[in-house]
Design an enzyme around this catalytic site. Structure first.
Site, PDB file in Angstrom:
ATOM      1  N   TYR A 162      38.376  -6.327 -12.522  1.00 46.03           N
ATOM      2  CA  TYR A 162      39.466  -7.264 -12.239  1.00 46.03           C
ATOM      3  C   TYR A 162      40.735  -6.896 -13.019  1.00 46.03           C
ATOM      4  O   TYR A 162      41.841  -6.892 -12.476  1.00 46.03           O
ATOM      5  CB  TYR A 162      38.983  -8.664 -12.606  1.00 46.03           C
ATOM      6  CG  TYR A 162      39.959  -9.790 -12.366  1.00 46.03           C
ATOM      7  CD1 TYR A 162      40.252 -10.216 -11.074  1.00 46.03           C
ATOM      8  CD2 TYR A 162      40.543 -10.467 -13.440  1.00 46.03           C
ATOM      9  CE1 TYR A 162      41.123 -11.275 -10.859  1.00 46.03           C
ATOM     10  CE2 TYR A 162      41.410 -11.528 -13.235  1.00 46.03           C
ATOM     11  CZ  TYR A 162      41.697 -11.920 -11.940  1.00 46.03           C
ATOM     12  OH  TYR A 162      42.558 -12.968 -11.730  1.00 46.03           O
ATOM     13  N   LYS A 166      44.323  -5.834 -11.457  1.00 52.78           N
ATOM     14  CA  LYS A 166      45.481  -6.691 -11.667  1.00 52.78           C
ATOM     15  C   LYS A 166      46.633  -5.960 -12.352  1.00 52.78           C
ATOM     16  O   LYS A 166      47.808  -6.249 -12.085  1.00 52.78           O
ATOM     17  CB  LYS A 166      45.079  -7.936 -12.460  1.00 52.78           C
ATOM     18  CG  LYS A 166      44.261  -8.937 -11.660  1.00 52.78           C
ATOM     19  CD  LYS A 166      44.973  -9.351 -10.378  1.00 52.78           C
ATOM     20  CE  LYS A 166      44.362 -10.558  -9.709  1.00 52.78           C
ATOM     21  NZ  LYS A 166      45.030 -10.889  -8.421  1.00 52.78           N
TER      22      LYS A 166
END
Length: 301
Positions: A162, A166
């Site tokens: 993640y 991001k």
């Protein structure tokens, strides 16, 4: 502020995306509500959430259409953009919000867990933005908002997939802004602090974890929507290539990597010189190995 505009919000069947879609419709936009209806791990399929949000928008007097194509496939992402053009005849803005979580400590993370998260967040943001790019270029206008996270900007435990996605989205947004500014196309990022279904998967096995989640629950998704509305509006014409964070009632402008300090040696550096001179000189400016919660340590205000 969005009267006459057509916007796409991916992953808007619930949580932050739903609130952004509702706010944009309230501000006059026609909205493509995209959500394939999965769990936070990307499993299962149901076309209900997107249509429910469309029904809410229409009940309030707005105009919207549901779309259940996935962002993680280039052809399907192109259909999301085409849905806007077919339904409303134009497209003015996109919000890349769709996402999943598969948290795991790095030494335990599987290739599938890595791929799934990268595919939805980073590839998904690229696919939707790329599908819209030529259209925006031809009409010489358009705005993009991409959702990033302090997990990538600062750091967090158990989120290598993640976090990598991001932070990659920040660089993607910056490149879009640089490449497309001459066509009057803007691209910015929002890092949201908000309780959502995705954050609902954060473990609460310890008192510290439970306390963190309790703080997050105070920050409702509707706090994020006003900034997203603004960034897609004409009033944000001079806002480009920026990264913002929203934490309850606070809006932050986030820093972007720049040189902090340098050392120079006219004859160049040997490994020994680096050990004895360069690193001791630079060490006082090292960036701390902090997590998001340590940087944003105060209670939401």
């Amino acid at each position: 502020m969005l009267e006459g505009k057509v916007v796409i919000v991916t992953g808007s069947g619930g949580g932050i995306g739903r609130d952004m879609a509702l706010a944009m419709a309230q501000q006059g936009a026609k909205v493509v509500v995209n959500d394939i209806g999965t769990s936070t791990t990307g499993e299962g399929h149901d076309d209900g959430p997107a249509q429910k949000v469309v029904n809410e928008i229409k009940a309030a007097g707005g105009d919207a259409v549901a779309n259940t194509d996935t962002v993680s496939d280039a052809n399907a992402a192109a259909k999301i953009v085409q849905c806007a053009l077919d339904s409303f005849g134009k497209l003015d803005g996109i919000v890349n919000n769709a996402g999943i979580l598969r948290d795991r400590f790095f030494h335990k993370m599987s290739v599938d867990e890595w791929d799934a998260v990268i595919k939805v967040h980073l590839y998904g943001s690229f696919y939707v933005a790329r599908a819209a790019a030529n259209h925006f270029k031809e009409q010489e206008s358009g705005a993009m908002v991409h959702m990033t996270s302090t997990s990538g900007l600062i750091g967090n435990l158990g989120q290598a997939n993640y976090s990598a996605a991001k932070l990659g989205i920040v660089a993607l947004s910056k490149s879009i802004a640089l490449d497309m500014a001459k066509f009057n196309v803007r691209s910015n990022c929002i890092s949201p602090f908000a309780w959502s279904r995705m954050i609902g998967s954060i473990p609460t096995d310890t008192p510290e974890q439970q306390a963190r989640v309790d703080k997050l629950k105070q920050m409702t998704p509707n706090k994020i929507a006003p900034l997203a509305v603004y960034l897609l509006s004409e009033q944000a014409q001079d806002v480009n290539a920026q990264v913002f964070a929203v934490r309850n009632n606070e809006i932050f402008l986030m820093s972007q990597p720049r040189p902090l300090r340098s050392v120079h040696q006219g004859e160049g550096w040997t490994p020994e010189d680096i050990a004895s001179h360069a690193m001791p000189a630079l060490k006082s400016s090292f960036v701390p190995m902090e997590r998001s919660g340590e940087v944003f340590s105060w209670d939401p205000i």
